[in-house]
Design an enzyme around this catalytic site. Structure first.
Site, PDB file in Angstrom:
ATOM      1  N   SER A 111       0.821  -1.224   0.000  1.00 42.06           N
ATOM      2  CA  SER A 111       0.000   0.000   0.000  1.00 42.06           C
ATOM      3  C   SER A 111       0.851   1.269   0.000  1.00 42.06           C
ATOM      4  O   SER A 111       0.754   2.112   0.885  1.00 42.06           O
ATOM      5  CB  SER A 111      -0.939  -0.005   1.214  1.00 42.06           C
ATOM      6  OG  SER A 111      -1.778  -1.130   1.191  1.00 42.06           O
ATOM      7  N   CYS A 135       4.040   6.755  -7.170  1.00 46.97           N
ATOM      8  CA  CYS A 135       4.070   8.073  -7.809  1.00 46.97           C
ATOM      9  C   CYS A 135       4.958   9.059  -7.042  1.00 46.97           C
ATOM     10  O   CYS A 135       5.395  10.070  -7.595  1.00 46.97           O
ATOM     11  CB  CYS A 135       2.659   8.640  -7.907  1.00 46.97           C
ATOM     12  SG  CYS A 135       1.518   7.646  -8.880  1.00 46.97           S
ATOM     13  N   TRP A 162     -12.322  35.395 -18.464  1.00 44.71           N
ATOM     14  CA  TRP A 162     -12.592  34.166 -19.202  1.00 44.71           C
ATOM     15  C   TRP A 162     -11.507  33.164 -18.842  1.00 44.71           C
ATOM     16  O   TRP A 162     -10.349  33.338 -19.208  1.00 44.71           O
ATOM     17  CB  TRP A 162     -12.602  34.419 -20.719  1.00 44.71           C
ATOM     18  CG  TRP A 162     -13.893  34.988 -21.210  1.00 44.71           C
ATOM     19  CD1 TRP A 162     -14.195  36.308 -21.374  1.00 44.71           C
ATOM     20  CD2 TRP A 162     -15.058  34.247 -21.580  1.00 44.71           C
ATOM     21  NE1 TRP A 162     -15.481  36.455 -21.819  1.00 44.71           N
ATOM     22  CE2 TRP A 162     -16.035  35.200 -21.957  1.00 44.71           C
ATOM     23  CE3 TRP A 162     -15.379  32.899 -21.633  1.00 44.71           C
ATOM     24  CZ2 TRP A 162     -17.302  34.831 -22.389  1.00 44.71           C
ATOM     25  CZ3 TRP A 162     -16.641  32.530 -22.061  1.00 44.71           C
ATOM     26  CH2 TRP A 162     -17.592  33.483 -22.431  1.00 44.71           C
TER      27      TRP A 162
END
Length: 460
Positions: free
Chosen positions: A43, A47, A440
């Protein structure tokens, strides 16, 4: 009542998530759980290895979510340094070998979970197994790399492969003061992006002092008199190296499953139904990096090795084995990464993938900033968007830029899952304040341009 027997092959994300979920749902007297892991750890976050190597996080303990001892305390008989070498489907049993003693023993099961993960690509080249050449797949690999960096006679590193692991390891070794060369066979780094977006990553890496060599195939790892690595040789040049890191990607580890006759897909991963049950087998389940999953955008199965998927697979399997009900609907292919201060995000299909799926599309690329242009710290950001011709359905988004770029891809991931059009995307009510976004948002700007491209294409 005789307890049912659950056997799990693989002690990382998918396997132990499945075991833990099933344990929570079923009492110890109802379900006996035995898990086999050939490594020493369970476990853990693979990464995190590049960030451990770069000194940003401690390891290996900091990368472990739950130790073997903690799993055993919770009623899971986890046996580390034990490898399953044979699977007898008809007999409902597995053959496990203790790697410390060599002892072998058959173990019967009522339910079997295959979570064998993926194996790193390691080409058959002269010198590939030399001292100083490292893969980065497990915590044991990470420890070997750290030890190797401390023993390296100099500060020259060559990274072979410019995918996620390659660029993350390039950053890690730059942080450690190494002169880094990245060698990639493709025309641009990050083959998970379209080449035009990969070129932006290349430019940024070169600006950080990383030598990026593309269009080059490695032909040999040169070694010294003592068997240590001294250089990486390509078809056109030679690059001196005190340490070499392989970042050539991974393939599903399905050797055991293939030998047992279990079904695999085009990329070699196990094929399952929505409940993560191996197709054609009512009591065998599979999850994590050893399976193929449904791509919700293309409608095809794909192999995507990510811990996020693996943990979800495990939860689904554990729920079903534990007497509940759960399904895994599929993915849209979302991933993020970084190299130094450059952030990279993608979701959905690349141009090549869309073409292979038989989709016709238009694309649009916009340049924007992470914040309002006048606000301090605004960083440039490039967003590329693919939309299906005629329908305008969103097909994919790629983002490369400074701080705040990568996680913007999550908006697109939700839109892809909802099968939104780029026109609908332009109307999303996203949060705005000058420290976080222009008026935006860059994703909405790209959607507007993509919607215009769809309309122009229809008009033509």
């Amino acid at each position: 009542m005789t307890a049912q027997r659950l056997v799990v092959i693989g002690g990382d994300a998918a396997g132990m998530s499945a075991a833990s979920r099933a344990r929570r749902l079923r009492k110890p007297g109802e379900l006996e759980i035995t898990a086999f892991e050939r490594g020493r750890y369970s476990s853990y976050s693979a990464c995190g290895i590049p960030y451990w190597a770069g000194g940003e996080v401690d390891g290996p303990d900091a990368l472990i979510a739950r130790t073997p001892e903690e799993h055993r305390e919770r009623g899971i008989d986890l046996r580390t340094r034990t490898e399953v070498t044979e699977l007898d489907v008809d007999g409902g049993r597995v053959l496990a070998r203790d790697l410390e003693t060599g002892t072998e023993r058959w173990h019967g099961y009522d339910h079997l979970v295959i979570a064998t993960g993926a194996r790193p690509v390691r080409p058959s080249l002269p010198g590939i197994d030399a001292r100083g050449v490292h893969g980065v797949q497990t915590l044991d690999d990470g420890q070997a790399l750290i030890d190797g960096l401390e023993r390296a006679p100099g500060r020259r590193a060559v990274i072979v492969g410019a995918g996620y692991i390659g660029v993350e390891m390039a950053e890690a070794l730059v942080r450690r003061g190494y002169a880094v060369t990245v060698v990639e066979r493709a025309a641009q780094p990050m083959s998970t992006l379209d080449p035009d977006m990969g070129a932006l990553v290349r430019d940024a890496m070169c600006g950080m002092g990383i030598e990026v060599v593309t269009g080059a195939a490695v032909t040999e790892v040169r070694t010294g008199a003592g068997g240590e690595v001294t250089a990486v040789v390509t078809d056109t040049a030679e690059y001196p190296a005190d340490v070499v890191v392989l970042g050539l990607g991974v393939r599903p580890e399905t050797t055991l499953a293939r030998a047992a006759g279990l079904p695999v897909g085009e990329s070699g991963g196990l094929l399952t139904d929505l409940a993560m049950r191996v197709r054609g087998h009512g009591n065998i389940w599979a999850g994590g990096d050893c399976v193929e999953v449904l791509d919700l955008v293309s409608g095809r199965t794909r192999h995507i090795a990510l811990g996020t998927h693996a943990n979800k697979h495990g939860q689904v399997i554990g729920s079903n084995v534990g007497g509940g009900y759960a399904t895994f609907p599929g993915v849209v292919g979302t991933a993020v990464s970084k190299v130094c201060d450059l952030e990279i995000g993608r979701t959905g299909l690349l141009e090549e993938q869309a073409t292979a799926a038989g989709l016709r599309f238009v694309s649009a690329t916009t340049e924007s900033t992470s914040r309002a242009g006048y606000y301090p710290g605004a960083r440039p950001m490039t967003v590329k968007m693919l939309a299906e011709r005629r329908t305008g359905r969103l097909l994919g988004v790629q983002i490369v830029g400074g701080e705040g770029a990568a996680k913007r891809v999550d908006v697109a991931a939700v839109a892809l899952t909802a099968r939104m059009t780029v026109e609908q995307l332009t109307a999303l009510d996203l949060g705005y304040a000058p420290p976080f976004s222009p008026v935006w948002d860059p994703v909405l700007m790209a959607a507007r341009r993509a919607a215009a491209a769809v309309a122009a294409d229809a008009g033509g």
